[in-house]
Design a protein around this motif. Sequence first.
Motif, PDB file in Angstrom:
ATOM      1  N   THR A  84      60.289  59.676  31.030  1.00 44.38           N
ATOM      2  CA  THR A  84      59.198  60.636  31.196  1.00 44.38           C
ATOM      3  C   THR A  84      59.681  61.753  32.109  1.00 44.38           C
ATOM      4  O   THR A  84      60.515  61.542  32.986  1.00 44.38           O
ATOM      5  N   ASP A  85      59.142  62.945  31.885  1.00 47.64           N
ATOM      6  CA  ASP A  85      59.516  64.071  32.745  1.00 47.64           C
ATOM      7  C   ASP A  85      58.301  64.947  33.007  1.00 47.64           C
ATOM      8  O   ASP A  85      57.249  64.769  32.403  1.00 47.64           O
ATOM      9  N   ASP A  86      58.459  65.874  33.933  1.00 49.72           N
ATOM     10  CA  ASP A  86      57.381  66.801  34.286  1.00 49.72           C
ATOM     11  C   ASP A  86      57.677  68.212  33.779  1.00 49.72           C
ATOM     12  O   ASP A  86      57.186  69.186  34.320  1.00 49.72           O
ATOM     13  N   GLY A  87      58.443  68.291  32.717  1.00 54.68           N
ATOM     14  CA  GLY A  87      58.844  69.585  32.174  1.00 54.68           C
ATOM     15  C   GLY A  87      57.786  70.213  31.300  1.00 54.68           C
ATOM     16  O   GLY A  87      56.589  69.945  31.423  1.00 54.68           O
ATOM     17  N   SER A  88      58.236  71.032  30.371  1.00 50.23           N
ATOM     18  CA  SER A  88      57.339  71.834  29.537  1.00 50.23           C
ATOM     19  C   SER A  88      56.671  71.046  28.420  1.00 50.23           C
ATOM     20  O   SER A  88      55.833  71.583  27.710  1.00 50.23           O
ATOM     21  N   GLY A  89      57.020  69.799  28.234  1.00 42.70           N
ATOM     22  CA  GLY A  89      56.381  68.977  27.207  1.00 42.70           C
ATOM     23  C   GLY A  89      57.114  69.008  25.892  1.00 42.70           C
ATOM     24  O   GLY A  89      58.103  69.721  25.712  1.00 42.70           O
ATOM     25  N   ALA A  90      56.589  68.214  24.968  1.00 41.06           N
ATOM     26  CA  ALA A  90      57.197  68.105  23.644  1.00 41.06           C
ATOM     27  C   ALA A  90      56.822  69.320  22.808  1.00 41.06           C
ATOM     28  O   ALA A  90      55.708  69.814  22.902  1.00 41.06           O
ATOM     29  N   PRO A  91      57.749  69.799  21.989  1.00 41.84           N
ATOM     30  CA  PRO A  91      57.406  70.920  21.101  1.00 41.84           C
ATOM     31  C   PRO A  91      56.366  70.478  20.083  1.00 41.84           C
ATOM     32  O   PRO A  91      56.190  69.285  19.831  1.00 41.84           O
ATOM     33  N   GLY A  92      55.687  71.449  19.488  1.00 41.74           N
ATOM     34  CA  GLY A  92      54.646  71.149  18.511  1.00 41.74           C
ATOM     35  C   GLY A  92      55.142  70.347  17.325  1.00 41.74           C
ATOM     36  O   GLY A  92      54.434  69.524  16.772  1.00 41.74           O
ATOM     37  N   SER A  93      56.378  70.566  16.924  1.00 40.06           N
ATOM     38  CA  SER A  93      56.961  69.785  15.836  1.00 40.06           C
ATOM     39  C   SER A  93      58.350  69.331  16.275  1.00 40.06           C
ATOM     40  O   SER A  93      59.026  70.012  17.024  1.00 40.06           O
ATOM     41  N   ARG A  94      58.731  68.155  15.811  1.00 43.60           N
ATOM     42  CA  ARG A  94      60.036  67.613  16.185  1.00 43.60           C
ATOM     43  C   ARG A  94      61.092  68.238  15.298  1.00 43.60           C
ATOM     44  O   ARG A  94      61.162  67.971  14.105  1.00 43.60           O
ATOM     45  N   SER A 117      56.593  62.456  22.685  1.00 43.47           N
ATOM     46  CA  SER A 117      55.198  62.878  22.802  1.00 43.47           C
ATOM     47  C   SER A 117      54.992  63.591  24.127  1.00 43.47           C
ATOM     48  O   SER A 117      55.863  63.588  24.993  1.00 43.47           O
ATOM     49  N   ASN A 118      53.828  64.186  24.266  1.00 44.62           N
ATOM     50  CA  ASN A 118      53.459  64.806  25.532  1.00 44.62           C
ATOM     51  C   ASN A 118      52.903  63.741  26.466  1.00 44.62           C
ATOM     52  O   ASN A 118      52.189  62.833  26.025  1.00 44.62           O
ATOM     53  N   VAL A 126      59.718  60.153  26.056  1.00 45.29           N
ATOM     54  CA  VAL A 126      60.543  59.649  24.972  1.00 45.29           C
ATOM     55  C   VAL A 126      60.530  58.131  25.094  1.00 45.29           C
ATOM     56  O   VAL A 126      60.801  57.582  26.168  1.00 45.29           O
ATOM     57  N   ARG A 127      60.211  57.469  23.986  1.00 46.22           N
ATOM     58  CA  ARG A 127      60.198  56.009  23.964  1.00 46.22           C
ATOM     59  C   ARG A 127      61.143  55.563  22.860  1.00 46.22           C
ATOM     60  O   ARG A 127      61.020  56.013  21.707  1.00 46.22           O
TER      61      ARG A 127
END
Length: 134
Positions: A84-94, A117-118, A126-127
């Motif tokens: 897990t991170d505190d960055g900008s999040g997952a993009p709308g599409s992979r 996921s966000n 990321v899992r």
Amino acid sequence: PDLHDVDLQTALEDLAAQYEPAMGTSVQVSPELDSRRAEFGDDIVLAVYRVVEQCLMNAAQHGRAQHTRVSVSLDGSLIVITVTDDGSGAPGSRRQGLGSAVLTTWTRLFDGEWSLSNGIQGGAVVRVTLQVPA
């Protein structure tokens, strides 16, 4: 990396240290993984290392994260890696980029899967699951 002479916790902490001071990372590896390492084999240990490496690289480069948390545990016959991170999040599409290809390759080798996921409070999660070889 030479993963024969060092436990997984130490190897992943050393890997995470490469991203400091720009990104601090906490690492938690279930002690059971190292105590049962001989029965798992070297290939899956390398897979765990490479998956975490790719996740940290993506968090730093794409997410511009300042903090990440890595958890590696054993759930029955699965090794579960969560980053897990505190960055900008997952993009709308992979998008299928090099990072996705690396994760897909390692998970396929060990009958696993991965998801991006966000996080609940932002950032990305990321899992990854890897099937322990019989």
